[in-house]
Design a protein around this motif. Structure first.
Motif, short mmCIF file in Angstrom:
data_model
loop_
_atom_site.label_atom_id
_atom_site.label_comp_id
_atom_site.label_asym_id
_atom_site.label_seq_id
_atom_site.Cartn_x
_atom_site.Cartn_y
_atom_site.Cartn_z
N LEU A 158 -5.83 3.48 0.42
CA LEU A 158 -4.31 3.12 0.52
C LEU A 158 -3.55 1.98 1.32
N TRP A 159 -4.33 1.72 2.31
CA TRP A 159 -3.70 0.67 3.31
C TRP A 159 -3.61 -0.57 2.51
N VAL A 160 -4.82 -1.04 1.69
CA VAL A 160 -5.03 -2.18 0.84
C VAL A 160 -3.85 -2.17 -0.01
N LYS A 161 -3.57 -1.03 -0.76
CA LYS A 161 -2.31 -0.90 -1.80
C LYS A 161 -1.33 -1.38 -1.20
N GLU A 162 -0.95 -0.95 0.12
CA GLU A 162 0.45 -1.18 0.78
C GLU A 162 0.59 -2.38 0.82
N GLN A 163 -0.48 -3.24 1.32
CA GLN A 163 -0.52 -4.70 1.51
C GLN A 163 -0.23 -5.32 0.29
N CYS A 164 -0.87 -4.83 -0.92
CA CYS A 164 -0.79 -5.60 -2.02
C CYS A 164 0.69 -5.16 -2.95
N SER A 165 1.35 -4.10 -2.63
CA SER A 165 2.33 -3.72 -3.18
C SER A 165 3.28 -4.56 -3.08
N LEU A 166 3.59 -5.45 -2.15
CA LEU A 166 4.55 -6.31 -2.00
C LEU A 166 4.51 -7.57 -2.83
N HIS A 167 3.33 -7.56 -3.32
CA HIS A 167 3.05 -8.93 -4.46
C HIS A 167 3.00 -8.22 -5.53
N CYS A 168 3.77 -8.48 -6.77
CA CYS A 168 3.70 -7.71 -8.20
C CYS A 168 2.33 -8.09 -8.73
N SER A 169 2.12 -7.18 -9.65
CA SER A 169 0.83 -7.22 -10.58
C SER A 169 -0.41 -7.45 -10.00
N ILE A 170 -0.56 -6.94 -8.53
CA ILE A 170 -2.03 -6.94 -8.04
C ILE A 170 -2.17 -5.67 -7.70
N ASN A 171 -3.24 -5.13 -8.72
CA ASN A 171 -3.38 -3.46 -8.48
C ASN A 171 -4.85 -3.37 -8.05
N VAL A 172 -5.11 -2.67 -6.92
CA VAL A 172 -6.23 -2.13 -6.59
C VAL A 172 -6.46 -0.80 -6.61
N THR A 173 -7.62 -0.35 -7.32
CA THR A 173 -7.86 0.90 -7.59
C THR A 173 -9.46 1.52 -6.86
#
Length: 426
Positions: free
Chosen positions: A146-161
């Motif tokens: 969830l922390w990783v997703k927060e960091q990546c959410s600021l940058h469009c189209s980078i999805n981590v599952t």
């Protein structure tokens, strides 16, 4: 590799050096800040005793050592040694880091799946509700993701599952770096490069600019099924970096004082609320709980980062240690309040709530670590029988819940609709 122990331990071959037990004890002393008993010699008996001491210490911290035996470590079996090292890394590094993330993402609330008791030191009084609290714990893996997703959410189209193929392009590593240190990465340019080029660039920047050791090579990640544990270990270092970013000791002490003051006020507020609602109806009690939790979850946000500013318990100041204990105490009180309210539900909802908690506990419970296959099979069969017995009640409980007439003789609601909806979701 040199382990920063006193005296320092030099590691040239992990599988060989670990066989004497001294290296293992040195590692655990550095990570825990505790002095562990050991035999000073190097004969077979002393080596075995040292390894047993290390494993006993790990078990005392509630670590599950599945299929990890003294004899296998003495033989230096690679799969067993690596499994043990991973268990240690996960507990002392990743779980410690994710501890407060769990507080952030798994906030105590009215939904059973979002209350939390993140304390590793459960008090005796809290043990009674330990089974119920188990289902409220968010895993360290999920918190880190969830922390990783927060960091990546600021940058469009980078999805981590996950911690596998999601990282193959190298873009998530670069996105995290860009969030932590804006200006170091050109993400638009990175999207035009190959996976290996991005991974190479990310590992280089992390090592040079963030002082994060290069634990991976592009070839380790740019494969069909990269190793989840290796990626998690590497990513956790970025979380560690973010926690220590711009955090002076003076600032930390001030934040600890503010947090302690807020915690004391919350504890006093909760105690007064319990007194004021002692003779209230269930519906009134639940309304007050909703109001309290809404304010609590909003007000606590500024104080959460201070709980995870240090990685190991040995590094915590006295003030931080006390603050962490007060936080754990308050969360325990909130969870106990939630349990008591659940027990006060009007019939037949009280029976359905008890059934839900029993099923959820059984689902969350880890399978026992048994070396004897015959005993293991018997235990598994018992668990299956219990689960089947519980699920036999599923249809009747669901029918009862859906047909429940939620009003008293004065046509007033017995239970807030939100509580019934929560039970239906579960």
């Amino acid at each position: 590799f040199i382990l920063q122990h006193t005296p320092p331990s030099v590691i040239s071959d992990l599988y060989t050096d670990i066989q004497q037990g001294h290296l293992l004890l040195d590692l655990l002393e550095v990570l825990s800040g505790q002095h562990l008993p050991r035999e000073k010699g190097f004969n077979t008996f002393q080596c075995r005793s040292n390894i047993e001491n290390a494993l006993t210490f790990l078990k005392s911290r509630s670590l599950k050592l599945i299929n990890i035996h003294v004899a296998d470590i003495i033989e230096g079996k690679p799969s067993i040694v690596l499994g043990l090292i991973w268990t240690i890394i996960f507990h002392f590094h990743i779980e410690e880091l994710a501890r407060t993330l769990a507080c952030t993402y798994n906030q105590p609330s009215l939904d059973c799946s979002s209350a939390v008791d993140s304390s590793p030191k459960a008090s005796c009084s809290a043990k009674k509700s330990a089974k119920i609290k188990e289902r409220w714990k968010i895993s360290a893996t999920k918190a880190l993701l969830l922390w990783v997703k927060e960091q990546c959410s600021l940058h469009c189209s980078i999805n981590v599952t996950d911690f596998k193929s999601s990282w193959r392009s190298g873009l998530p590593f670069l996105a995290i770096i860009q969030t932590l240190r804006p200006g170091l990465v050109d993400l638009e340019k990175a999207k035009t490069r190959s996976n290996k080029e991005n991974l190479k660039e990310a590992f280089r920047i992390a090592e040079v600019e963030l002082n994060i050791p290069r634990l991976l090579e592009p070839e380790d990640v740019d494969v069909m099924n990269p190793d989840e544990k290796s990626i998690m270990t590497y990513v956790s270092q970025f979380l560690q970096y973010s926690r220590n970013l711009h955090e002076s000791e003076e600032d930390m002490q001030e934040k600890v004082r503010e947090a302690m003051s807020w915690l004391a006020a919350q504890e006093k507020k909760l105690a007064q609320l319990l007194i004021d609602t002692e003779n209230a109806t269930y519906c009134q009690k639940y309304k007050e709980m909703m109001s309290f939790m809404e304010a609590f979850n909003q007000e606590k946000k500024p104080f959460l980062p201070v709980l995870s500013s240090k990685r190991s318990e040995a590094e915590l100041s006295e003030g931080q240690e006390q603050m962490r204990e007060e936080w754990d105490k308050l969360i325990s009180q909130i969870n106990e309040w939630k349990v008591k309210l659940d027990q006060m539900l009007p019939s037949p909802l009280d029976s359905i709530e008890a059934w839900l908690q029993e099923v959820e506990h059984l689902q969350a419970e880890d399978l026992p670590d048994l070396q004897d296959p015959f005993k293991a099979m018997l235990v598994f069969r018992e668990i299956i029988v219990i689960f089947k017995g519980l699920m036999d009640c599923f249809d009747s409980h669901l029918d009862t819940l859906q047909s429940f007439k939620n009003e008293d003789e004065k046509n007033m609601p017995l239970v807030l609709p939100e509580k019934i909806e929560e039970m239906k979701r579960r």
